[in-house]
Design a protein around this motif. Structure first.
Motif, mmCIF file in Angstrom:
data_model
loop_
_atom_site.group_PDB
_atom_site.id
_atom_site.type_symbol
_atom_site.label_atom_id
_atom_site.label_comp_id
_atom_site.label_asym_id
_atom_site.label_seq_id
_atom_site.Cartn_x
_atom_site.Cartn_y
_atom_site.Cartn_z
ATOM 1 N N LEU A 36 0.853 -1.173 0.000
ATOM 2 C CA LEU A 36 0.000 0.000 0.000
ATOM 3 C C LEU A 36 0.894 1.230 0.000
ATOM 4 O O LEU A 36 2.089 1.131 0.241
ATOM 5 N N ARG A 37 0.328 2.372 -0.276
ATOM 6 C CA ARG A 37 1.107 3.607 -0.296
ATOM 7 C C ARG A 37 1.784 3.806 1.054
ATOM 8 O O ARG A 37 1.142 3.830 2.092
ATOM 9 N N LYS A 38 3.091 3.960 1.006
ATOM 10 C CA LYS A 38 3.885 4.161 2.214
ATOM 11 C C LYS A 38 3.637 5.564 2.749
ATOM 12 O O LYS A 38 3.697 6.539 2.015
ATOM 13 N N PHE A 83 25.636 8.365 5.807
ATOM 14 C CA PHE A 83 25.124 9.703 6.122
ATOM 15 C C PHE A 83 23.835 9.983 5.347
ATOM 16 O O PHE A 83 22.866 10.503 5.906
ATOM 17 N N VAL A 84 23.822 9.642 4.065
ATOM 18 C CA VAL A 84 22.647 9.897 3.225
ATOM 19 C C VAL A 84 21.450 9.081 3.722
ATOM 20 O O VAL A 84 20.323 9.587 3.782
ATOM 21 N N VAL A 85 21.676 7.831 4.087
ATOM 22 C CA VAL A 85 20.600 6.988 4.623
ATOM 23 C C VAL A 85 20.015 7.634 5.881
ATOM 24 O O VAL A 85 18.792 7.740 6.033
ATOM 25 N N LYS A 86 20.885 8.096 6.784
ATOM 26 C CA LYS A 86 20.405 8.734 8.025
ATOM 27 C C LYS A 86 19.675 10.043 7.732
ATOM 28 O O LYS A 86 18.688 10.373 8.387
ATOM 29 N N LEU A 87 20.151 10.780 6.735
ATOM 30 C CA LEU A 87 19.483 12.022 6.350
ATOM 31 C C LEU A 87 18.071 11.745 5.835
ATOM 32 O O LEU A 87 17.118 12.428 6.208
ATOM 33 N N PHE A 92 12.280 11.991 6.103
ATOM 34 C CA PHE A 92 11.025 11.362 5.691
ATOM 35 C C PHE A 92 10.492 10.322 6.676
ATOM 36 O O PHE A 92 9.449 9.729 6.438
ATOM 37 N N ASN A 93 11.239 10.066 7.738
ATOM 38 C CA ASN A 93 10.838 9.090 8.761
ATOM 39 C C ASN A 93 10.586 7.704 8.163
ATOM 40 O O ASN A 93 9.633 7.015 8.503
ATOM 41 N N THR A 94 11.448 7.319 7.232
ATOM 42 C CA THR A 94 11.403 5.990 6.641
ATOM 43 C C THR A 94 12.818 5.598 6.248
ATOM 44 O O THR A 94 13.655 6.448 6.006
ATOM 45 N N LEU A 114 14.713 5.267 -2.197
ATOM 46 C CA LEU A 114 13.537 5.573 -1.392
ATOM 47 C C LEU A 114 12.319 5.329 -2.278
ATOM 48 O O LEU A 114 12.075 6.078 -3.221
ATOM 49 N N SER A 115 11.605 4.261 -1.999
ATOM 50 C CA SER A 115 10.418 3.921 -2.777
ATOM 51 C C SER A 115 9.197 4.483 -2.074
ATOM 52 O O SER A 115 8.756 3.943 -1.054
ATOM 53 N N SER A 116 8.678 5.572 -2.597
ATOM 54 C CA SER A 116 7.530 6.227 -1.985
ATOM 55 C C SER A 116 6.884 7.184 -2.982
ATOM 56 O O SER A 116 7.514 8.153 -3.421
ATOM 57 N N ILE A 117 5.651 6.902 -3.334
ATOM 58 C CA ILE A 117 4.905 7.781 -4.221
ATOM 59 C C ILE A 117 4.761 9.154 -3.568
ATOM 60 O O ILE A 117 4.910 10.191 -4.220
ATOM 61 N N GLN A 118 4.506 9.162 -2.262
ATOM 62 C CA GLN A 118 4.314 10.412 -1.540
ATOM 63 C C GLN A 118 5.589 11.264 -1.564
ATOM 64 O O GLN A 118 5.517 12.481 -1.740
ATOM 65 N N ALA A 119 6.762 10.637 -1.438
ATOM 66 C CA ALA A 119 8.028 11.383 -1.486
ATOM 67 C C ALA A 119 8.257 11.961 -2.881
ATOM 68 O O ALA A 119 8.709 13.104 -3.018
#
Length: 173
Positions: A36-38, A83-87, A92-94, A114-119
């Motif tokens: 479902l949409r993340k 660093f990028v992963v933590k950023l 985005f809290n994911t 980052l797989s997210s339609i919302q992002a």
């Protein structure tokens, strides 16, 4: 199988898939484990977001309607990839996925996805469209240009991914 044929036909699988999607939309709480949409946090304009935009301008991009990808060198950028992963987690809290490619021509590449339609929709609203950055001729967004601190932060992300310093001794004459 001998009496009625195979256990599934393409038409039957399609019908079942359509019914499944209808049920997932009607009863999302029963299908929380499915695709479902993340739901992500939508960040405010900040130093971290402007640095993330700089990273995307350098070695990242929005490839399609649902995925943001940043590619870095596996060995040289190992600490920077962390660093990028933590950023991304902070913004985005994911947690994004980290890919180590197997293909010979990409064996030294690590992908942060980052797989997210919302992002993707959020970045489009902020002025970062999907597609080939060079063909589109993407520019730094005005909300970054209008703030000196955001500009510095964006430039930091861009230089960290695509920048470099070298000495050139120019001899004329």
């Amino acid at each position: 199988a001998r009496k009625y044929g195979g256990p599934g036909t393409p038409a039957g699988r399609k019908k079942g898939g359509i019914q499944s999607q209808i049920r997932r939309r009607l009863f999302p709480s029963q299908y929380s484990h499915c695709n479902l949409r993340k739901q992500i946090y939508t960040p405010l304009e900040s130093l971290n977001l402007s640095e993330f935009i700089g990273i995307l301008l350098g070695d990242g991009g929005v490839n399609n309607n649902f995925q943001i990808v940043i590619t870095l060198h596996k060995a040289n950028d190992k600490e920077y990839a962390d660093f990028v992963v933590k950023l991304i987690q902070k913004l985005f809290n994911t947690t994004p996925a980290l890919y180590h490619y197997r293909a010979l021509r990409r064996q030294n590449v690590v992908g942060i996805s980052l797989s997210s339609i919302q992002a993707v929709e959020f970045l489009a609203e902020k002025g970062f469209p999907k597609g080939n950055k060079t063909r589109i001729q993407i520019d730094v967004q005005d909300w970054i240009k209008d703030n000196a601190e955001f500009s510095k932060s964006c430039l930091r992300g861009l230089i960290d991914t695509d920048g470099g310093v070298y000495y050139h001794r120019h001899i004329s004459g």
